[in-house]
Design an enzyme around this catalytic site. Structure first.
Site, PDB file in Angstrom:
ATOM      1  N   SER A  67       0.836  -1.198   0.000  1.00  6.36           N
ATOM      2  CA  SER A  67       0.000   0.000   0.000  1.00  6.36           C
ATOM      3  C   SER A  67       0.877   1.258   0.000  1.00  6.36           C
ATOM      4  O   SER A  67       1.675   1.462  -0.904  1.00  6.36           O
ATOM      5  CB  SER A  67      -0.964  -0.059   1.184  1.00  6.36           C
ATOM      6  N   ASP A  73      -8.471  -5.324  -6.348  1.00  3.69           N
ATOM      7  CA  ASP A  73      -8.169  -4.318  -5.333  1.00  3.69           C
ATOM      8  C   ASP A  73      -8.984  -3.064  -5.634  1.00  3.69           C
ATOM      9  O   ASP A  73      -8.762  -2.394  -6.648  1.00  3.69           O
ATOM     10  CB  ASP A  73      -6.676  -3.998  -5.361  1.00  3.69           C
ATOM     11  N   HIS A 115      -7.182  -5.862  -1.547  1.00  3.10           N
ATOM     12  CA  HIS A 115      -5.965  -5.203  -1.053  1.00  3.10           C
ATOM     13  C   HIS A 115      -5.328  -6.094   0.022  1.00  3.10           C
ATOM     14  O   HIS A 115      -5.402  -5.798   1.222  1.00  3.10           O
ATOM     15  CB  HIS A 115      -6.356  -3.833  -0.498  1.00  3.10           C
TER      16      HIS A 115
END
Length: 655
Positions: A201, A307, A338
């Protein structure tokens, strides 16, 4: 094609000797009959007795305007034995804003410290696993977070310089200090400068950004679900993807001290990122794709194709730019949202990451550079590989929508489009609602369907959909999605775990100490049975028809032509299923509605989807013809392997 072996590998002589109970590795010259190189680093160093230290590195920036340059906190765990033997070691680094505010990994672990301020727990398994194998692990607090000076600026110069300065320090080009405010210097005399960055991320985003500076000494990055352009995180061609801008995220990750002194930076984040969706100078300096030509490091991209946080467009445009510039690269694409691969393919991931770092940072000739470039999850827990990605036989294919039967269901094929379709933006409907009603004419969408497939059809890469639309109001948002119509079992990417379920039992990956366990909760695959699968999506504000960087009001009744970029994907539409294109307005939960609720009429003769079909138009024609000709387009010729189950990998013990 395999990743080029562009580095000269060192040849090491090896013999095993019992020097201590810890079994330290001894290097000797190879004999005439036994010249061999190590294939894998082994856990021969003590983790319990590892050096744990903190350093503050000068970023040469003054983001908070206090008159002195900002220092960022760098927590280090490294084996003590190599330095005692006069040998230098490489570094694995995770630079993050989340070490104190939000935590890392599936269990939201944070850094912990003892009474003297020495780090006790490092989140995740990287230190536990790699330090005993001869690596240092370095965890950097980005500027404005945890124990660092400065201000958070959401992927901008301060964020990137926070991590780049540490790479410079590891290579002797920046100043480090033993305390946050003192003058006693700290040098990385134990480091050989070879650095690999990793993170999920925001952390993976920083790795992308630092690589895009071309900094010397950064040898590889492993971005997991990373952003490649911050504009494309908050907007897509003028359409807002979230209800707030970068200032909200900055406020969430900043330390209390930074929040008190960084009002000017916060104001810049607000003023520079208008909710109009216009691309400003702020977004330009946070676009790493444009600087892909500077990247020297190899890149191992990992991303969930479903995602919906860091959406799949990010890995697609980054991958394409890296390929254009000849960067060595590898990719894993899963069906998850994610999610870190440690939590959906743990054994294979640790094994692959170990071999990747050994090759890139230690120079071991372990063959990973000659293996397939891509691993792709086809169905839950079933993976295929590709020698190159996208496959060499992939060709952009123009699929055109046309008016359908009296029932109002449109068609999708190679023939020229014709007619019109009309829909009204309904912000209460999501892409799954459109797909569920694909076989009926409904007012909230325009749907177009191929014939049932007589063989599997693979789409691999990024798509574009050009529409010509006439709105009834002065503003309009558009969505375009590609859908696989047919029953399937998929990872439940919309569920709480985004495709995984966390279990109470644990498996261990490396050495543990009191306060820093190497054992993590196991997971299992979470699946859902569906009748349709949206596998690629894109959005835009119709007001950006003339300039994708700036919107303008629309004239009701006037037609506009606009091209939407759809996220990269790799999907096989199975035999018996149908491929669909849906064009609609607001995609509930994924974009913010426009200020009006327009009705839009599509001119189908001037609307086209350009999709990456493996085998090109001929493969699409064969798949939709129902003839035996389809057998000529077997995927084996395109580099797609057969399904295989992951093999067990040593190193994980369950407790």
């Amino acid at each position: 094609m395999p990743i080029p072996a562009r580095r000269t590998h060192r040849l090491w002589g090896m013999f095993a000797a019992a020097v201590t109970a810890a079994l330290l590795a001894v290097l000797v010259a190879p004999t005439a009959h036994a010249a061999s190189a190590p294939r894998a680093s082994e856990p021969v160093y003590s983790y319990e007795n590892a050096v744990r230290e903190s350093v503050w590195v000068d970023t040469r920036l003054d983001g908070d305007g206090d008159g002195r340059t900002d220092r960022v906190a760098v927590d280090i765990v490294r084996p003590h034995e190599p330095a005692a033997q006069g040998r230098k070691i490489p570094v694995i680094m995770d630079a993050s804003p989340y070490y104190s505010c939000c935590g890392r990994g599936n269990e939201s672990q944070k850094k912990t410290y003892d009474a003297n301020g020495n780090v006790v727990q490092m989140p995740l398994f990287y230190d536990n696993y790699f330090v005993p194998r001869g690596y240092a692990f370095v965890a950097v607090d980005l500027a404005g977070t945890n124990r660092s000076d400065g201000c958070v600026d959401i992927g901008g110069p301060s964020d990137i310089q926070s991590a780049k300065a540490v790479v410079d320090w590891l290579n002797g080009r920046a100043k480090g200090y033993t305390t946050r405010t003192g003058t006693a210097r700290a040098k990385a005399s134990w480091s050989n400068g070879r650095t690999g960055m990793i993170g999920k991320s925001y952390d993976g985003t920083i790795a992308n950004g630092v690589a895009a500076t071309g900094v010397e000494g950064l040898k590889t990055i492993v971005p997991i679900g990373g952003i490649s352009s911050w504009y494309d995180y908050y907007f897509q061609q003028g359409a807002a993807l979230f209800g707030s801008g970068p200032d909200g995220l900055a406020n969430g990750v900043e330390s209390p001290e930074a929040r008190a002194r960084c009002a000017a930076v916060q104001k810049h984040l607000v003023d520079g990122a208008p909710r109009t969706g216009d691309r400003t100078a702020l977004w330009q300096e946070r676009d790493y794709v444009k600087d892909a030509r500077k990247v020297r490091a190899s890149v191992f991209v990992v991303h969930g194709m479903q995602d919906l946080n860091v959406r799949a467009k990010h890995f697609g445009q980054w991958w394409d730019a890296l390929a254009k510039n000849g960067v060595d690269r590898k990719i894993w694409l899963s069906q998850t949202g994610h999610v870190d691969p440690f939590d959906y393919r743990r054994g294979a991931w640790v094994d692959t990451l170990h071999r990747w770092f050994d090759h890139e940072l230690l120079g071991y000739d372990n063959g990973i550079d000659r293996e397939p470039t891509a691993d792709i999850e086809r169905t839950p827990d079933h993976w295929t590989t590709d020698r190159v990605w996208p496959p060499a036989a992939t060709a952009t294919t123009a699929l055109r929508p046309a008016e359908g039967s009296a029932a109002g269901v449109g068609t999708l094929g190679l023939e020229p489009g014709r007619g019109t379709e009309t829909f009204t933006d309904d912000p209460a409907l999501a892409e799954t609602d459109w797909a569920a009603q694909i076989d009926a004419s409904t007012p909230g969408k325009a749907g177009f369907i191929s014939r049932p497939l007589g063989k599997d059809l693979r789409l691999s890469g990024s798509s574009k959909v050009t529409v010509t639309a006439t709105p009834t109001t002065t503003s309009a948002h558009l969505s375009a999605v590609l859908v696989d119509l047919g029953p399937a079992t998929v990872r439940d990417y919309t569920g709480a775990g985004e495709g995984i379920t966390t279990l109470p039992d644990r498996s261990c990956w490396g050495a543990s100490t009191t306060g820093d366990s190497a054992c993590f909760k196991n997971t299992r695959t979470a699946t859902a049975d569906v009748n349709s699968t949206v596998f690629s999506r894109g959005w835009a504000d119709l007001g950006t028809y003339a300039n994708p960087d700036k919107g303008r009001p629309l004239t009701p009744g006037k037609s506009y032509t606009l091209t939407l970029s759809l996220a990269a994907s790799d999907h096989v539409v199975p035999k018996g299923h149908r491929l669909a294109l849906i064009v609609a307005g607001t995609d509930k939960g994924l974009i913010v509605p426009a200020s009006t609720r327009p009705t839009l009429t599509l001119d189908l003769a001037r609307t086209v989807a350009r999709v990456p079909v493996v085998g090109g138009a001929a493969a699409f024609a064969a798949a939709t013809s129902g003839s035996g000709v389809a057998a000529a387009y077997a995927y084996a010729a395109d580099g797609l392997s057969t399904f295989r189950q992951d093999r067990p990998v040593p190193g994980g013990s369950t407790r």
